[in-house]
Design an enzyme around this catalytic site. Structure first.
Site, PDB file in Angstrom:
ATOM      1  N   GLY A  26      -4.227  -5.237  -1.341  1.00 45.33           N
ATOM      2  CA  GLY A  26      -5.063  -4.102  -1.700  1.00 45.33           C
ATOM      3  C   GLY A  26      -6.507  -4.283  -1.262  1.00 45.33           C
ATOM      4  O   GLY A  26      -7.252  -3.306  -1.145  1.00 45.33           O
TER       5      GLY A  26
ATOM      6  N   HIS B 285       1.797  -3.880  -5.757  1.00 47.50           N
ATOM      7  CA  HIS B 285       1.169  -3.865  -7.080  1.00 47.50           C
ATOM      8  C   HIS B 285       2.226  -3.695  -8.174  1.00 47.50           C
ATOM      9  O   HIS B 285       3.276  -3.064  -7.962  1.00 47.50           O
ATOM     10  CB  HIS B 285       0.189  -2.699  -7.195  1.00 47.50           C
ATOM     11  CG  HIS B 285      -1.022  -2.816  -6.324  1.00 47.50           C
ATOM     12  ND1 HIS B 285      -1.367  -3.961  -5.655  1.00 47.50           N
ATOM     13  CD2 HIS B 285      -1.992  -1.898  -6.026  1.00 47.50           C
ATOM     14  CE1 HIS B 285      -2.484  -3.755  -4.985  1.00 47.50           C
ATOM     15  NE2 HIS B 285      -2.886  -2.520  -5.186  1.00 47.50           N
TER      16      HIS B 285
ATOM     17  N   CYS C  84      -3.969   4.021  -4.543  1.00 49.22           N
ATOM     18  CA  CYS C  84      -2.632   3.420  -4.559  1.00 49.22           C
ATOM     19  C   CYS C  84      -2.109   3.215  -5.978  1.00 49.22           C
ATOM     20  O   CYS C  84      -0.933   3.489  -6.254  1.00 49.22           O
ATOM     21  CB  CYS C  84      -2.641   2.108  -3.792  1.00 49.22           C
ATOM     22  SG  CYS C  84      -3.893   0.922  -4.351  1.00 49.22           S
TER      23      CYS C  84
END
Length: 385
Positions: A211, A293, A180
């Site tokens: 995550g 993120h 990712c």
């Protein structure tokens, strides 16, 4: 006064629960709750037979939402998971499906399988599916660095998988979804790399609880309540307090001092860009954010690239949006990109430590469950059609 502040914080926190950030409830629900439940027209005979592996996990559920949002065509759908999840019923687009236990024979008659069940499952079941003629799009790290497996971000390196198509194929194939953090970073860096060639990239990531899965999100919520109430925080997922704290990413640390998450950025960037000489270094940090993120990216170029040219390049790039309002100090945030498909880019400015317009700094935010996982995989599947 302290009690009032704590109550206010808890009230705010209630809006940011794991369920809120993972869309919650049945995977068939669209984001527009007022929309009527109907069987859509994309369920059609000329579409591929589709399987979702690991469907009960956070990314598996996001696969279903993305498939629905993008009207991905399929003639039938098989939902697969571990033995403990088998038998669960999931409503999706006006139909009820029973989750099946994942077995090798599960792939009989399947054309495309979206995998998000962890590396060990992928290593066992991915090749088994390929042997049965299935094109597997795998979200784990199991095959990313295999030289025979394309590692693909559709907006970045679609040519890596041009030899794989559903129509007229004689056998199955594996395609890997990048990490990712790599996806979010390269969505922003690649348009600039194409123009001026990146020779060195320094990345610092600020990675959300999502995550690490739904359990990590729940622990962050629980810890926040505990700390505000003056209690010792519960530490089951992580070995230290997460709420009101940040720490080095929890991936194992290697002998070179980098952790596995950081080395993924290094190795995957070189493979995706097909450039073994590009210099990449990374520091990955876990921050107490529920979802999405953020990354600070410093770029050094072979050719000059001024700030305004870079901004115009990024404004025209696919899959990204520029949020760069210096006057109001408004730049990308994880909240703004949560549950969004695009990657947001801001803080576009020259690197003052480099002369001759050979360096830029940018700040990037992206939803790692969406574009960093499920959306990217579905886009790969779309390229097969």
């Amino acid at each position: 006064m302290q009690a009032t502040a704590s109550a206010h914080c808890l009230h705010l926190l209630s809006s940011f629960t794991p369920a809120a950030f993972t869309a919650g409830g049945s995977a068939c629900r669209r984001r527009n709750a007022a929309a009527p439940a109907t069987v859509r027209m994309a369920l059609r005979e000329d579409g591929p037979a589709l399987a979702v592996v690991g469907v009960t996990g956070a990314v598996g559920q996001e696969f279903l939402r993305v498939l629905s949002d993008r009207d991905f065509p399929y003639r039938n759908l098989r939902l697969l998971a571990s033995r403990r999840s088998a038998g669960r019923r999931i409503e999706f687009e006006g139909r009820e499906y029973v989750v099946e236990e994942l077995r090798e024979e599960s792939f009989a008659g399947v054309d495309v399988a979206l995998f998000s069940a962890g590396g060990s499952v992928s290593r066992e079941m991915g090749p088994a599916a390929v042997e049965r003629g299935v094109v597997v799009v795998d979200n784990s790290s199991a095959f990313r660095m295999d030289p025979g497996v394309p590692l693909v971000i559709p907006e970045v390196n679609p040519d890596a998988m041009t030899h794989i198509r559903l129509a007229g194929r004689a056998k199955g194939a594996l395609i890997a979804n990048p990490n990712c953090s790599t996806i979010i970073c390269l969505m922003a860096a690649t348009p600039l790399h194409r123009h001026a060639k990146v020779v060195r990239m320094v990345v610092s990531t600020y990675q959300a609880a999502s995550g690490a899965g739904a359990a990590a999100m729940e622990e962050l919520e629980e810890q926040t309540r505990e700390v505000l109430d003056g209690k010792q925080p519960t530490c089951k997922i992580f070995k230290q307090q997460y709420a009101f704290n940040l720490f080095s990413h929890n991936a194992p640390v290697l002998s070179n001092g980098y952790n596995e998450e950081e080395m993924k950025l290094v190795k995957e960037t070189r493979k995706i860009w097909n450039d073994k000489d590009v210099k990449v270094t990374a520091t990955c940090i876990r921050v107490p954010v529920m979802r999405a993120h953020a990354e600070s990216v410093n770029l050094q170029f072979e050719k000059p690239l001024d700030e305004e040219t870079a901004r115009q390049i990024l404004k025209g790039a696919a899959g990204v949006v520029v949020i760069d309002d210096r006057a109001s100090n408004h730049f990308p945030t994880p909240l703004e990109v949560s549950n969004k498909d695009h990657v947001a880019i801001g803080r576009i400015r020259p690197d003052l430590s480099q002369e001759g317009n050979l360096g830029l700094d940018i700040f990037v935010c992206g939803d790692q469950i969406r574009k960093g996982a499920a959306l990217n995989a579905v886009q790969i599947a779309e390229m097969l059609l």
